[in-house]
Design a protein around this motif. Structure first.
Motif, short mmCIF file in Angstrom:
data_model
loop_
_atom_site.label_atom_id
_atom_site.label_comp_id
_atom_site.label_asym_id
_atom_site.label_seq_id
_atom_site.Cartn_x
_atom_site.Cartn_y
_atom_site.Cartn_z
N GLN A 151 0.82 -1.21 0.00
CA GLN A 151 0.00 0.00 0.00
C GLN A 151 0.86 1.26 0.00
O GLN A 151 1.97 1.28 0.48
CB GLN A 151 -0.96 0.01 1.20
N GLY A 152 0.26 2.31 -0.59
CA GLY A 152 0.95 3.59 -0.60
C GLY A 152 2.14 3.63 -1.52
O GLY A 152 3.22 4.06 -1.13
N ASN A 153 1.95 3.20 -2.76
CA ASN A 153 2.98 3.28 -3.80
C ASN A 153 2.34 3.87 -5.06
O ASN A 153 1.33 4.57 -4.97
CB ASN A 153 3.59 1.91 -4.06
N GLY A 154 2.91 3.58 -6.21
CA GLY A 154 2.35 4.06 -7.47
C GLY A 154 2.15 2.93 -8.45
O GLY A 154 2.36 3.11 -9.66
N LEU A 155 1.75 1.76 -7.95
CA LEU A 155 1.56 0.59 -8.81
C LEU A 155 0.35 0.79 -9.73
O LEU A 155 -0.56 1.56 -9.43
CB LEU A 155 1.38 -0.66 -7.96
N GLN A 170 -2.72 -14.64 3.41
CA GLN A 170 -3.67 -14.24 4.44
C GLN A 170 -3.93 -12.74 4.45
O GLN A 170 -4.97 -12.30 4.93
CB GLN A 170 -3.16 -14.67 5.83
N LEU A 171 -2.98 -11.97 3.95
CA LEU A 171 -3.13 -10.52 3.91
C LEU A 171 -2.66 -10.00 2.56
O LEU A 171 -1.52 -10.24 2.17
CB LEU A 171 -2.32 -9.87 5.03
N LEU A 172 -3.53 -9.30 1.87
CA LEU A 172 -3.17 -8.61 0.64
C LEU A 172 -3.54 -7.15 0.81
O LEU A 172 -4.72 -6.80 0.93
CB LEU A 172 -3.90 -9.21 -0.56
N ASN A 173 -2.54 -6.31 0.86
CA ASN A 173 -2.78 -4.87 1.00
C ASN A 173 -2.13 -4.16 -0.19
O ASN A 173 -0.92 -3.93 -0.20
CB ASN A 173 -2.21 -4.35 2.32
N GLY A 174 -2.96 -3.84 -1.17
CA GLY A 174 -2.50 -3.09 -2.33
C GLY A 174 -3.20 -1.75 -2.42
O GLY A 174 -3.34 -1.18 -3.50
N ALA A 175 -3.63 -1.23 -1.28
CA ALA A 175 -4.41 0.00 -1.24
C ALA A 175 -3.57 1.22 -1.59
O ALA A 175 -2.34 1.19 -1.59
CB ALA A 175 -5.03 0.16 0.15
N MET A 176 -4.29 2.31 -1.89
CA MET A 176 -3.68 3.64 -2.04
C MET A 176 -2.62 3.69 -3.13
O MET A 176 -1.49 4.09 -2.91
CB MET A 176 -3.09 4.09 -0.70
N GLN A 177 -3.02 3.27 -4.33
CA GLN A 177 -2.15 3.43 -5.50
C GLN A 177 -2.68 4.57 -6.39
O GLN A 177 -1.89 5.22 -7.08
CB GLN A 177 -2.09 2.14 -6.32
N TYR A 178 -3.99 4.80 -6.36
CA TYR A 178 -4.62 5.83 -7.19
C TYR A 178 -4.61 7.18 -6.47
O TYR A 178 -5.04 7.28 -5.31
CB TYR A 178 -6.04 5.41 -7.52
N GLN A 179 -4.10 8.20 -7.14
CA GLN A 179 -4.06 9.56 -6.60
C GLN A 179 -3.34 9.62 -5.26
O GLN A 179 -3.74 10.35 -4.35
CB GLN A 179 -5.48 10.13 -6.46
N TYR A 180 -2.28 8.83 -5.14
CA TYR A 180 -1.49 8.85 -3.92
C TYR A 180 -0.21 9.63 -4.20
O TYR A 180 0.69 9.14 -4.89
CB TYR A 180 -1.16 7.43 -3.45
#
Length: 341
Positions: A151-155, A170-180
């Motif tokens: 999370q929190g990158n520019g992917l 068990q955990l996938l956190n790919g949040a906050m790529q858009y407009q970050y």
């Protein structure tokens, strides 16, 4: 560059039959791919001597821990064992890499697919950096991966379908790529800004991660406990297969482009505590048996196009602490019903 380094510049010079040689090579590849010279901590392995020539001899670095105490670590690409490099977590018995933790360290670039060859890696925590490009589909072949935090990158690009094959996840956190918006200074002087595609304003804005991630193959993540994919451009509908994620506790997929109904099968998730679906294109009403979700504490569906009445079973959600329904198209309560006090 990584191969050249390990053949000619690595002061450890492992034998070709050393069991950890390939592990060290992949970590070296990671350092070169993600511009280790620009890292905030423990990436600058160069030391310039009096003759202004560069030797790969920088060994030690200090990192300010959350406790306020300086901790000593080894620099990446130093002569130390790679398990001593900052953020590398290995088993104490066999020296096999189990985790990579480099949050907020200004990693810059694209994840190399070779990271998937770290077969015993259990967790990756690269959140809060300047990663861009796609998630390598090869990461779906990592048989022991339990946690992937990006999370929190520019992917950008579609979350690869192959990632569903990482069935221990068990955990996938790919949040906050858009407009970050986050900036990193590369070692060559470039400024990389995650709000743009591949960090470059010439490429236009980055739309984040895409794809129908909650489609029919979502049930392959049979061990999943936390899906955090908010602030992206994920599309498609929520498949009834989501009801097979019996260990799921957190479903946070707000601020995407998800469409359609909330499937009735979601009520099978009796461990689910938080459901964030707001700012999508979800429509219709709640599943009639929503009261079966006995652990549900926080439900947010505002800024969608839902309609209908709250089902009678809704009042069985005795653990509910937060309910956000504002700015839905029409969500009503039967006049004969009274909210329990």
């Amino acid at each position: 560059m990584a191969l050249e380094w390990i053949l000619h510049y690595d002061q450890m010079q492992l034998n070709s039959d050393d069991v950890n040689l390939y592990q060290r090579y992949v970590l070296a590849l990671l350092a070169f791919s993600l511009d280790s010279l620009a890292w905030y901590y423990c990436g600058n392995h160069r030391m310039v001597n009096a003759n202004e020539t560069v030797d790969f001899v920088q060994e030690d670095c200090d990192v300010l821990a959350s406790t306020g105490v300086l901790e000593s670590h080894k620099v990446w690409l130093s002569s130390a064992d790679e398990c001593e490099w900052y953020g590398a977590k290995c088993s104490s018995t066999d020296g096999v890499l189990r985790g990579l933790e480099m949050m907020g360290n200004d990693l810059i670039g694209e994840l190399p697919p070779e990271i998937s060859q770290l077969r015993f890696l259990q967790y990756i925590a690269f959140n809060g950096n300047c990663l861009y490009g796609n998630i390598p589909p090869e990461m779906g072949t990592m048989p022991n991966l339990l946690s992937l935090e990006l999370q929190g990158n520019g992917l950008s690009g579609a979350i690869p379908e192959e990632l569903n094959n990482a069935d221990k996840l068990q955990l996938l956190n790919g949040a906050m790529q858009y407009q970050y918006p986050y900036q990193c200074a590369a070692s060559d002087g470039r400024i990389v800004n995650t709000i743009f595609a591949k960090g470059n304003p010439e490429n236009g804005y980055n739309w984040g991660l895409m794809g129908s991630t909650l489609g029919d193959n979502v049930n392959k993540w049979k061990s999943m406990k936390g899906l955090h994919l908010f602030d992206n451009s994920i599309t498609g509908t929520i498949s009834p297969s989501v009801g097979d994620l019996k260990y799921l506790v957190f479903l946070r997929v707000h601020n995407n482009a998800i469409q359609g109904l909330i499937p009735n099968e979601i009520v099978k998730l009796n461990k689910l505590r938080e459901v964030y679906l707001f700012q999508n294109g979800v429509f219709g009403d709640f599943p009639p048996d929503i009261g079966l979700m006995e652990d549900l504490e926080d439900l947010r569906v505002h800024e969608n196009e839902m309609w209908g009445f709250l089902p009678d079973t809704f009042w069985k959600l005795t653990k509910m602490k937060k309910l956000w329904l504002q700015d839905t198209l029409e969500c009503e309560q039967d006049e004969a019903d009274e909210i329990p006090r």
